[in-house]
Design a protein around this motif. Structure first.
Motif, PDB file in Angstrom:
ATOM      1  N   UNK A   7       0.864  -1.171   0.000  1.00 36.74           N
ATOM      2  CA  UNK A   7       0.000   0.000   0.000  1.00 36.74           C
ATOM      3  C   UNK A   7       0.904   1.224   0.000  1.00 36.74           C
ATOM      4  N   UNK A   8       0.648   2.152  -0.923  1.00 31.89           N
ATOM      5  CA  UNK A   8       1.409   3.387  -0.974  1.00 31.89           C
ATOM      6  C   UNK A   8       0.451   4.561  -0.948  1.00 31.89           C
ATOM      7  N   UNK A   9       0.765   5.552  -0.133  1.00 34.46           N
ATOM      8  CA  UNK A   9      -0.149   6.672  -0.096  1.00 34.46           C
ATOM      9  C   UNK A   9       0.343   7.846   0.717  1.00 34.46           C
ATOM     10  N   UNK A  10      -0.377   8.933   0.512  1.00 39.96           N
ATOM     11  CA  UNK A  10      -0.210  10.132   1.327  1.00 39.96           C
ATOM     12  C   UNK A  10      -1.195  10.009   2.479  1.00 39.96           C
ATOM     13  N   UNK A  11      -0.737  10.306   3.690  1.00 38.15           N
ATOM     14  CA  UNK A  11      -1.589  10.139   4.865  1.00 38.15           C
ATOM     15  C   UNK A  11      -1.350  11.298   5.833  1.00 38.15           C
ATOM     16  N   UNK A  12      -2.419  11.751   6.464  1.00 38.48           N
ATOM     17  CA  UNK A  12      -2.281  12.774   7.502  1.00 38.48           C
ATOM     18  C   UNK A  12      -1.755  12.112   8.770  1.00 38.48           C
ATOM     19  N   UNK A  13      -1.297  12.914   9.705  1.00 38.91           N
ATOM     20  CA  UNK A  13      -0.775  12.362  10.953  1.00 38.91           C
ATOM     21  C   UNK A  13      -1.831  11.551  11.694  1.00 38.91           C
ATOM     22  N   UNK A  14      -3.119  11.893  11.514  1.00 38.39           N
ATOM     23  CA  UNK A  14      -4.177  11.132  12.183  1.00 38.39           C
ATOM     24  C   UNK A  14      -4.734  10.007  11.314  1.00 38.39           C
ATOM     25  N   UNK A  15      -3.998   9.602  10.273  1.00 34.36           N
ATOM     26  CA  UNK A  15      -4.341   8.403   9.522  1.00 34.36           C
ATOM     27  C   UNK A  15      -5.330   8.562   8.394  1.00 34.36           C
ATOM     28  N   UNK A  41      12.706  16.192  -2.663  1.00 32.03           N
ATOM     29  CA  UNK A  41      13.203  14.967  -2.037  1.00 32.03           C
ATOM     30  C   UNK A  41      12.149  14.279  -1.163  1.00 32.03           C
ATOM     31  N   UNK A  42      11.154  15.029  -0.711  1.00 31.22           N
ATOM     32  CA  UNK A  42      10.089  14.426   0.087  1.00 31.22           C
ATOM     33  C   UNK A  42       9.235  13.478  -0.745  1.00 31.22           C
ATOM     34  N   UNK A  43       9.284  13.635  -2.052  1.00 27.57           N
ATOM     35  CA  UNK A  43       8.492  12.782  -2.940  1.00 27.57           C
ATOM     36  C   UNK A  43       9.361  11.761  -3.681  1.00 27.57           C
ATOM     37  N   UNK A  44      10.621  11.620  -3.300  1.00 29.20           N
ATOM     38  CA  UNK A  44      11.515  10.680  -3.974  1.00 29.20           C
ATOM     39  C   UNK A  44      11.027   9.239  -3.862  1.00 29.20           C
ATOM     40  N   UNK A  45      10.281   8.927  -2.811  1.00 32.76           N
ATOM     41  CA  UNK A  45       9.721   7.587  -2.644  1.00 32.76           C
ATOM     42  C   UNK A  45       8.872   7.203  -3.849  1.00 32.76           C
ATOM     43  N   UNK A  46       8.137   8.157  -4.402  1.00 28.09           N
ATOM     44  CA  UNK A  46       7.277   7.865  -5.552  1.00 28.09           C
ATOM     45  C   UNK A  46       8.107   7.438  -6.761  1.00 28.09           C
ATOM     46  N   UNK A  47       9.258   8.053  -6.972  1.00 29.99           N
ATOM     47  CA  UNK A  47      10.148   7.646  -8.048  1.00 29.99           C
ATOM     48  C   UNK A  47      10.735   6.263  -7.817  1.00 29.99           C
TER      49      UNK A  47
END
Length: 191
Positions: A7-15, A41-47
């Motif tokens: 699972x890959x995603x953007x998530x808020x601190x409260x899930x 660099x914060x989005x390097x995971x997507x690459x």
């Protein structure tokens, strides 16, 4: 060896994973990813994920949102010919988007479990919060690739189930924190 389901995603601190891209997606605080300072660099995971992805999986609603946009997107061109799986009990073959590679409809968590037993590499789930919760409850998610944003949304679709289930332990594979407050957390599910 089974295929890894990530699972890959953007998530808020409260899930919350609801409406990261804009209010048109439905959440009153939609667009919370865009409200955070962009630091490449914060989005390097997507690459990094692009190199690892051998197939994509969606729930019906996420598929209906992503398919017409990603099919023609230069940013998502690497995904075009990859196999795609949509988990839905209601989607029909005639509702599938043409020109976006092979697409298979799976009808149940059991179908997902069977797919994981086939040859091939990692299958990535984008969006699809409800699907992710069901698959996690069925112990089918193997890894979480999360970019956690420094925001509390208080409401919206949560990535994680509130079902009364056995504890699930995660092991940190990778982590980093960036100048805009985003934190990369990559967890393997321990079995």
């Amino acid at each position: 060896m089974t295929r890894e389901l990530v699972y890959t995603g953007f998530v808020s601190l409260d899930g919350v994973v609801d409406s990261p891209g804009g209010q048109a997606e439905g959440h009153r605080s939609g667009g919370w990813v865009m409200d955070t300072e962009f630091v490449p660099e914060a989005f390097s995971l997507k690459g990094e994920e692009l190199a690892d992805t051998t197939a994509l999986m969606f729930g019906r609603r996420s598929y209906e949102v992503f398919a017409p946009i990603w099919r023609d997107s230069d940013d998502h061109a690497a995904y075009k010919d990859l196999p795609k799986y949509v988990v839905s009990s209601s989607l029909t073959d005639d509702a599938l988007i043409d020109g976006w590679g092979p697409i298979t409809i799976l009808r149940s968590e059991e179908d997902v479990a069977t797919l994981k037993q086939t040859e091939g590499g990692a299958i990535y789930i984008h969006g699809s919060a409800e699907l992710a919760r069901r698959l996690a409850d069925a112990d089918l998610i193997d890894r979480y690739n999360l970019l956690v944003f420094p925001v509390l949304l208080g409401a919206g679709k949560s990535l994680f189930s509130r079902a009364d289930r056995d504890k699930q332990t995660l092991r940190v594979r990778d982590s980093a924190t960036y100048s805009n407050g985003v934190t990369k957390l990559v967890y393997d599910v321990v079995r």
